[in-house]
Write an enzyme that holds these catalytic residues in place. Structure first.
Site, PDB file in Angstrom:
ATOM      1  N   PHE A 154       0.770   9.951   4.690  1.00  0.00           N
ATOM      2  CA  PHE A 154      -0.521  10.618   4.463  1.00  0.00           C
ATOM      3  C   PHE A 154      -0.973  11.379   5.709  1.00  0.00           C
ATOM      4  O   PHE A 154      -1.367  12.548   5.627  1.00  0.00           O
ATOM      5  CB  PHE A 154      -1.554   9.554   4.071  1.00  0.00           C
ATOM      6  N   ASP A 174      -2.157  -0.437   5.902  1.00  0.00           N
ATOM      7  CA  ASP A 174      -2.489   0.080   7.236  1.00  0.00           C
ATOM      8  C   ASP A 174      -3.993   0.132   7.473  1.00  0.00           C
ATOM      9  O   ASP A 174      -4.435   0.481   8.569  1.00  0.00           O
ATOM     10  CB  ASP A 174      -1.902   1.489   7.439  1.00  0.00           C
ATOM     11  N   ASP A 217       0.854  -1.179   0.000  1.00  0.00           N
ATOM     12  CA  ASP A 217       0.000   0.000   0.000  1.00  0.00           C
ATOM     13  C   ASP A 217       0.899   1.241   0.000  1.00  0.00           C
ATOM     14  O   ASP A 217       2.061   1.190   0.402  1.00  0.00           O
ATOM     15  CB  ASP A 217      -0.877  -0.052   1.263  1.00  0.00           C
ATOM     16  N   TRP A 232      -6.791  16.866   0.970  1.00  0.00           N
ATOM     17  CA  TRP A 232      -6.216  15.880   0.038  1.00  0.00           C
ATOM     18  C   TRP A 232      -6.764  16.001  -1.380  1.00  0.00           C
ATOM     19  O   TRP A 232      -6.242  15.381  -2.290  1.00  0.00           O
ATOM     20  CB  TRP A 232      -6.298  14.445   0.559  1.00  0.00           C
ATOM     21  N   PHE A 253      -9.702   4.524  10.459  1.00  0.00           N
ATOM     22  CA  PHE A 253      -8.947   4.751   9.221  1.00  0.00           C
ATOM     23  C   PHE A 253      -9.282   6.091   8.581  1.00  0.00           C
ATOM     24  O   PHE A 253      -8.414   6.765   8.037  1.00  0.00           O
ATOM     25  CB  PHE A 253      -9.240   3.614   8.233  1.00  0.00           C
ATOM     26  N   TRP A 254     -10.579   6.486   8.647  1.00  0.00           N
ATOM     27  CA  TRP A 254     -11.018   7.650   7.879  1.00  0.00           C
ATOM     28  C   TRP A 254     -10.813   8.955   8.631  1.00  0.00           C
ATOM     29  O   TRP A 254     -11.506   9.242   9.605  1.00  0.00           O
ATOM     30  CB  TRP A 254     -12.493   7.491   7.480  1.00  0.00           C
ATOM     31  N   VAL A 255      -9.872   9.735   8.142  1.00  0.00           N
ATOM     32  CA  VAL A 255      -9.585  11.045   8.723  1.00  0.00           C
ATOM     33  C   VAL A 255     -10.840  11.911   8.697  1.00  0.00           C
ATOM     34  O   VAL A 255     -11.191  12.575   9.676  1.00  0.00           O
ATOM     35  CB  VAL A 255      -8.445  11.734   7.934  1.00  0.00           C
ATOM     36  N   THR A 265      -2.462   0.790  -4.652  1.00  0.00           N
ATOM     37  CA  THR A 265      -2.981   1.968  -3.968  1.00  0.00           C
ATOM     38  C   THR A 265      -4.315   2.413  -4.540  1.00  0.00           C
ATOM     39  O   THR A 265      -4.549   2.290  -5.748  1.00  0.00           O
ATOM     40  CB  THR A 265      -1.931   3.108  -4.028  1.00  0.00           C
ATOM     41  N   ASP A 311      -0.332   5.069   0.693  1.00  0.00           N
ATOM     42  CA  ASP A 311      -0.650   6.002   1.782  1.00  0.00           C
ATOM     43  C   ASP A 311      -0.627   5.270   3.122  1.00  0.00           C
ATOM     44  O   ASP A 311      -1.323   4.277   3.301  1.00  0.00           O
ATOM     45  CB  ASP A 311      -2.043   6.631   1.571  1.00  0.00           C
ATOM     46  N   LYS A 347      -8.806  -3.705  -3.877  1.00  0.00           N
ATOM     47  CA  LYS A 347      -7.584  -4.501  -3.760  1.00  0.00           C
ATOM     48  C   LYS A 347      -7.876  -5.992  -3.688  1.00  0.00           C
ATOM     49  O   LYS A 347      -6.982  -6.812  -3.890  1.00  0.00           O
ATOM     50  CB  LYS A 347      -6.770  -4.039  -2.542  1.00  0.00           C
TER      51      LYS A 347
END
Ligand code: BVP
Length: 242
Positions: A18, A145, A10, A65, A44-46, A99, A12, A134
């Site tokens: 990231f 991650d 991966d 981003w 995981f999600w900012v 990715t 990021d 993926k």
């Protein structure tokens, strides 16, 4: 018979920083807004965690981003470039970068290739796989991650409906598999108009979880192996597969 080992890496959060790049640019652009330190990051999600902090911060996070040069200017994570170069030279080993680009495609896909060329060299451009799913890529190991690797459905839903209470709950807990089946079906159904491929239910790779600020507090699963950083023994992880 193919006896070569195929490693998918991966980008990021594994090769490129990231989280660090996001926080730096967010604070520069929104110096008077609250932020979440890397120590406080969960999930995981900012965008989800910023949305929980204050509803309007979700869009502000996304704006970072989606900006030009965001992906291009990410710093390599410590040791990542050296490790990838070394791994690619190992005999009987094929290394690919796998990715998921964001759907705001104006900058991200181009900048991901440019990043690989800059940090790993032009020959590595051959090794780039951009995919929103993926699970349909075959390999022996996927170092990533993201704790729960699903197909494109989940990613698309989150981008379109970041505020739904159910998604918030799922994402906060990182427990897709324990969500009641009827809820899972509903979530996937929500996305059916956008879905072009179904998720491969049984990917060929073993997911090795790369430790990041957002996943380091998750309980260690007995089935999932972790790579703590690029200073950790990645060679042992690969050897376990030979
Ligand atoms: O391109 C990255 C950034 C984006 O999702 C992709 C994850 O790719 P992989 O690391 O799985 O390959 N992304 C998007 C959001 C929110 C969108 Br709304 C986010 O919070 N975090 C994130 O990484």
């Amino acid at each position: 018979p193919n006896t070569r080992l195929r490693v998918l890496l991966d980008m990021d959060g594994v090769l490129a920083d990231f989280e660090g790049g996001f926080l730096k640019k967010y604070r520069e652009r929104y110096p008077n807004e609250p932020y979440i330190s890397l120590e406080e990051r969960r999930g995981f999600w900012v965008s989800t965690q910023y949305g929980e902090l204050r509803a309007d911060l979700c869009d502000k996070a996304i704006s970072i981003w989606e900006s030009k040069n965001f992906f291009m200017e990410l710093e390599p994570l410590p040791g990542s470039v050296e490790a990838v170069k070394e791994m690619a030279k190992m005999k009987n080993t094929d290394v690919f970068i796998c990715t998921s680009p964001i759907k705001h495609y104006a900058h991200c896909p181009y900048e991901k290739y440019a990043w690989v060329e800059r940090h790993l060299g032009p020959d590595f451009l051959e090794k780039v796989i951009l995919t929103r799913d993926k699970t349909i890529v075959s390999g022996d190991i996927l170092v990533d991650d993201k704790p729960d690797i699903l197909g494109p459905g989940q990613l698309a839903i989150i981008e379109r409906n970041v505020n739904s209470a159910l998604y918030q709950k799922i994402l906060r807990q990182n427990v897709w598999s324990s969500v009641h089946k009827s809820n899972r079906d509903w979530i996937m159904q929500q996305d059916s108009d956008q879905k072009h491929e179904s998720v491969e239910p049984n990917p060929s790779w073993e997911h090795v979880l790369f430790t990041a600020c957002h996943n380091k507090h998750l309980p260690v699963s007995t089935t999932q192996r972790r790579l703590l950083s690029w200073a950790d023994n990645w060679r042992d992880i690969l050897e376990g597969k030979c």
